[in-house]
Design a protein around this motif. Sequence first.
Motif, mmCIF file in Angstrom:
data_model
loop_
_atom_site.group_PDB
_atom_site.id
_atom_site.type_symbol
_atom_site.label_atom_id
_atom_site.label_comp_id
_atom_site.label_asym_id
_atom_site.label_seq_id
_atom_site.Cartn_x
_atom_site.Cartn_y
_atom_site.Cartn_z
ATOM 1 N N TYR A 89 38.966 24.278 -32.902
ATOM 2 C CA TYR A 89 39.288 23.496 -32.504
ATOM 3 C C TYR A 89 40.114 24.040 -31.006
ATOM 4 O O TYR A 89 39.842 23.222 -29.984
ATOM 5 C CB TYR A 89 40.222 22.376 -32.888
ATOM 6 N N ALA A 116 36.848 25.106 -28.771
ATOM 7 C CA ALA A 116 36.156 24.294 -27.753
ATOM 8 C C ALA A 116 36.512 24.080 -27.085
ATOM 9 O O ALA A 116 36.639 22.988 -26.176
ATOM 10 C CB ALA A 116 36.163 23.114 -29.328
ATOM 11 N N THR A 160 37.375 17.031 -23.383
ATOM 12 C CA THR A 160 36.653 15.967 -23.339
ATOM 13 C C THR A 160 35.729 15.143 -24.549
ATOM 14 O O THR A 160 36.295 14.643 -24.610
ATOM 15 C CB THR A 160 36.300 15.048 -21.883
ATOM 16 N N LEU A 161 35.263 16.348 -24.789
ATOM 17 C CA LEU A 161 34.805 15.979 -26.188
ATOM 18 C C LEU A 161 35.153 16.633 -27.146
ATOM 19 O O LEU A 161 35.140 15.672 -28.140
ATOM 20 C CB LEU A 161 33.191 16.732 -25.487
ATOM 21 N N VAL A 162 35.654 17.287 -26.904
ATOM 22 C CA VAL A 162 36.554 17.541 -28.680
ATOM 23 C C VAL A 162 37.475 16.229 -28.713
ATOM 24 O O VAL A 162 37.449 15.659 -30.179
ATOM 25 C CB VAL A 162 38.529 18.701 -28.145
ATOM 26 N N ARG A 163 38.152 16.068 -27.940
ATOM 27 C CA ARG A 163 39.204 14.225 -27.657
ATOM 28 C C ARG A 163 37.786 13.217 -28.662
ATOM 29 O O ARG A 163 38.052 12.828 -29.296
ATOM 30 C CB ARG A 163 39.434 13.881 -26.597
ATOM 31 N N ALA A 164 36.738 13.751 -28.154
ATOM 32 C CA ALA A 164 35.873 11.591 -27.981
ATOM 33 C C ALA A 164 35.588 12.582 -29.775
ATOM 34 O O ALA A 164 34.615 11.789 -30.620
ATOM 35 C CB ALA A 164 34.766 12.407 -27.199
ATOM 36 N N PHE A 165 35.399 13.716 -30.328
ATOM 37 C CA PHE A 165 35.692 13.905 -31.879
ATOM 38 C C PHE A 165 36.538 13.827 -32.867
ATOM 39 O O PHE A 165 36.475 13.409 -34.249
ATOM 40 C CB PHE A 165 35.068 15.267 -32.034
ATOM 41 N N GLY A 166 37.355 12.907 -31.771
ATOM 42 C CA GLY A 166 38.700 12.115 -32.880
ATOM 43 C C GLY A 166 40.049 13.564 -33.340
ATOM 44 O O GLY A 166 40.799 12.980 -33.901
ATOM 45 N N ILE A 167 39.898 14.437 -32.312
ATOM 46 C CA ILE A 167 40.334 15.742 -32.014
ATOM 47 C C ILE A 167 41.576 15.444 -31.080
ATOM 48 O O ILE A 167 41.116 15.394 -30.276
ATOM 49 C CB ILE A 167 40.384 16.986 -32.293
ATOM 50 N N ASN A 168 43.437 15.331 -31.733
ATOM 51 C CA ASN A 168 44.407 14.522 -30.388
ATOM 52 C C ASN A 168 44.344 15.701 -29.049
ATOM 53 O O ASN A 168 45.307 16.405 -29.575
ATOM 54 C CB ASN A 168 45.610 13.822 -31.274
#
Lengths: 295, 238
Positions: free
Chosen positions: A176, A179, A185-193
């Motif tokens: 995490y 990445a 931005t994309l990592v956040r869009a995967f549901g990670i805070n």
Amino acid sequence: MFEIFGVPSQALFGQLLLGLINGSFYALLSLGLAVIFGMLNIINFAHGAQYMLGAFTAFFLLQYLGWNYWVSLLVVPIIVGIVGIIIERLFLQWLYKLDHLYGLLLTFGLALVIEGVFRNYFGSSGLPYRVPDQLAGGRNLGFMYLPNYRGWVIAFSLVVCLATWFLIERTKLGAYLRAATENPTLVRAFGINVPRMITLTYGFGVGLAGLAGVMAAPIYNVSPQMGSNLIIIVFAVVVIGGMGSIMGAIVTGFALGLIEGLTKVFFPEASNTAIFVIMAIVLIIRPAGLFGRTA
Amino acid sequence: MSETATALLSVKGLEAWYGESHILHGVDFDVREGEVLTLLGRNGAGKTTTLKSIMGIVSRRRGSVRLEGNELIARSSDQIARAGIAFCPEERGIFASLNVEENLLLPPQVRPGGLSLDQIYDLFPNLKERLGSSQGTKLSGGEQQMLAIGRILRTGARLLLLDEPTEGLAPVIIKQIGQTIRTLKAQGFTILLVEQNFRFAATVADRYCVMEHGKIVERFANSELDANMGKLHEYLGV
């Protein structure tokens, strides 16, 4: 006793040991800097002050609460890490979209403030911190005398460094982090805070500085300048290893400590500048550092 | 039953800005459960911005985005993902610092019912063979696209936002992606697809919405495609 290149083994290995101890602190501190830079893109100039804060916190815990070295080793990184989290929430979170220079200036200013406050109350001479009883004394290895505490510092630093490397390079949490360093931005869009992860990462990096401070307290005097004396060398280590490179910080930290120790034996006049000469050479040959990724 | 009553995703009056630029000017559409809805339009029509606004990636936005009746417009993108929407970006978003397996396992499971790794390998047999590859970005374009789609299938999200999944791919790979989308639809996934490749979209879509200047200007079902070809040519310039 025997000689190597005309140097008595006790002197040579003694300097190598000193170099390794310095290298342990270089590695621990540059590791924290690398973690913070990798994730937050912040050049944390307050790292030296946070290291000093770790040593002072251990001193206070012993002085006022009677909490010994071993308790401090656990508690201080958490306390200093929380201070880091407060700094990140109050100040740093507003700077991520700005140029690196803003973060550098803010943390440099913070370092001056923290150091100034401690110098005002505790002076510059330094305060003693006892080596824990269990690690007092030393042992004769034949070719050199090894103080137990210094041996412990080297071994424990190595364990902490490798554990941190493992956490970042071999676990899901580390994936995490890596990445999010590339594309938050994309990592956040995967549901990670991601914002919370950034805050905790800064707290972790600062906690590592606090841990180094506790380990340094019995070796060096606990003084307000202890961080600023070290931080420039630690930045050189980070640059040589490659900004943001975890393995680079660890290997370069220990290696430069050893090189510094050897320079003290064979060419003492250059011992203070050897690291910076190496940095200049590395920057010419590999601008991204020995372990850094080129863009 | 009305369209809205069966809608899994309902977008109403969606507006979005990049800085001072007003990009979306009140986008309205519904995506029904189990269907493939395709957003068509020329470059710059606002298709990708619509997906990013639904996903919360465009921070300055207003209007209404409801998933299963729950309003998402004020939520952050991680909360929207956890509500059950998965996003596959146009540029694929494969991470260079992660190997193939780490890329595949990166998105966390947000709901039960995601595909197992074996089910994903059944859909994309190439991925299994390339698991040992050191870097995700070393894969071919087609394999990277499979990886990008494969990784969001594990999450348990039932609504997939796919942004131009065929861009830059060879015809044989495009065919495989099309087959995958039909399989996913058959398995009950709902898909909001952004495409410029109209011929590809025609093989998978149930309905179309055509966008121009940040608005939906035309909408029709796949069965009405022939009747709307003239308009489509005009809008898309094909």
